[in-house]
Design a protein around this motif. Structure first.
Motif, short mmCIF file in Angstrom:
data_model
loop_
_atom_site.label_atom_id
_atom_site.label_comp_id
_atom_site.label_asym_id
_atom_site.label_seq_id
_atom_site.Cartn_x
_atom_site.Cartn_y
_atom_site.Cartn_z
N UNK A 16 0.81 -1.22 0.00
CA UNK A 16 0.00 0.00 0.00
C UNK A 16 0.84 1.27 0.00
N UNK A 17 2.13 1.15 0.32
CA UNK A 17 2.99 2.35 0.29
C UNK A 17 4.08 2.23 -0.77
N UNK A 18 3.91 1.34 -1.74
CA UNK A 18 4.86 1.28 -2.86
C UNK A 18 4.83 2.62 -3.60
N UNK A 19 6.00 3.17 -3.86
CA UNK A 19 6.08 4.45 -4.56
C UNK A 19 5.82 5.66 -3.68
N UNK A 20 5.71 5.44 -2.35
CA UNK A 20 5.46 6.52 -1.41
C UNK A 20 6.75 6.83 -0.65
N UNK A 21 7.03 8.10 -0.46
CA UNK A 21 8.21 8.53 0.31
C UNK A 21 7.81 8.53 1.78
N UNK A 70 14.14 -2.94 -9.93
CA UNK A 70 13.20 -1.97 -9.38
C UNK A 70 13.89 -0.63 -9.07
N UNK A 71 14.74 -0.59 -8.04
CA UNK A 71 15.33 0.67 -7.60
C UNK A 71 16.42 0.41 -6.59
N UNK A 122 9.84 1.10 -14.92
CA UNK A 122 8.61 1.90 -14.89
C UNK A 122 8.09 2.01 -13.46
N UNK A 123 7.20 2.97 -13.23
CA UNK A 123 6.62 3.12 -11.90
C UNK A 123 5.83 1.88 -11.49
N UNK A 124 5.35 1.12 -12.47
CA UNK A 124 4.62 -0.11 -12.16
C UNK A 124 5.50 -1.15 -11.47
N UNK A 137 3.81 15.28 -16.22
CA UNK A 137 3.22 13.96 -15.94
C UNK A 137 4.31 12.93 -15.72
N UNK A 138 4.17 12.07 -14.71
CA UNK A 138 5.15 11.02 -14.41
C UNK A 138 4.90 9.79 -15.25
N UNK A 139 6.03 9.06 -15.53
CA UNK A 139 5.94 7.81 -16.30
C UNK A 139 6.49 6.66 -15.49
#
Length: 289
Positions: A136-141, A173-174, A192-194, A287-289
């Motif tokens: 639920x917090x993937x991609x959240x700082x 991923x990152x 990708x953000x996905x 816009x983010x990709x």
């Protein structure tokens, strides 16, 4: 190293207590944050960072953050210091019960800045753990950063300063505090953000400014970048760089203990980024990709 602190509407001494014992940010990591580069007394890409701060808070289900209050705090901190290089905004949900349930606030806002030296190179390792792109917090700082701490200690124990991870599908991923770019063939691609990675501010600007400069750069298709692409980097058949607010676009110098080369497209991208950043310290969001 000099550190400036703002909390509760005032500039504070570095060692002054500023957070209540029952603050949910302290007890369960219920908060969000942004780290920014400071250039010439200004927070770089401030509008983009504040937009992501609001996005992170919304994803966490926190009430909207008072942007004006955050901007005022940032202004006071930057006006109080010289030679600052890094600034962080941390916002928690405020006082809460001794459980996962959130209290009624108000937010706790803390802004800190220091004059620490910039990172000059990146030595990375792969870690055995994976980022859950369905979290639920993937991609959240988020301030819930314990996973990243464990990964960074793993990296440091192996002489590295960044840890690279896959997602649950085994796709690249990152890093714990960075996004990653891969130069492969005649183009640069980034997960990708996905994939579950953070929508990094520098990652986004690198995609935009690189494209503007006719550098072939794009977000990969989901599943396109397997972790095995890092074997290509070690073999010299591909190149890698990380992006973050404290590193900008920084080519890897070592991966899993092996020295690696620098890709010409990535070096060109790093120069383009520096040139554009010098012209525009607060680029408008796209816009983010």
């Amino acid at each position: 190293m000099t550190t400036l602190v703002w909390a509760g509407g005032l500039l504070r001494a570095e060692d002054e207590p500023i957070v209540r014992a029952g603050d949910h940010g302290w007890t369960v990591g219920d908060g969000v944050f942004e780290t920014m580069e400071v250039v010439g007394g200004r927070a770089f890409a401030l509008r983009r960072h504040l937009k992501r701060l609001a996005y992170s808070a919304a994803r966490m289900g926190m009430p909207p953050i008072d942007e004006d209050a955050v901007r005022e705090a940032i202004g006071e901190v930057l006006a109080a210091g010289t030679g600052l290089t890094r600034l962080r905004v941390t916002v928690s949900s405020g006082p809460g019960p001794m459980s996962s349930a959130r209290g009624g606030g108000p937010h706790t806002i803390v802004v800190t800045a220091n004059d620490g030296p910039a990172l000059t190179e990146c030595r990375a390792v792969r870690v055995p753990w994976r980022r859950n792109e369905r979290s639920p917090i993937a991609g959240v700082k988020s301030t819930s950063y314990a996973e990243n701490v464990v990964m960074m200690e793993f990296a440091r124990s192996r002489g590295a300063d960044e840890a690279l991870m896959a997602n649950t599908h085994g796709h690249l991923c990152e890093g714990t505090a960075s996004n990653i770019l891969i130069e492969r063939g005649d183009e640069i691609v980034t997960p990708p953000l996905a994939s579950g990675c953070l929508p990094g501010i520098v990652r986004g600007l690198a995609l935009e400014w690189g494209s503007d400069a006719a550098i072939p750069i794009r977000a990969a298709a989901p599943g396109e970048l397997d972790m095995a692409v890092l074997d290509e980097v070690i073999a010299g058949d591909a190149f890698a760089a990380v992006t973050s607010s404290t590193r900008r676009v920084q080519p890897l110098t070592a991966l899993d203990g092996a020295l690696v080369g620098r890709g010409p497209l990535l070096e060109r991208l790093a120069q383009v980024f520096d040139d554009r950043a010098a012209l525009d310290a607060d680029p408008a969001p796209r816009h983010s990709k």
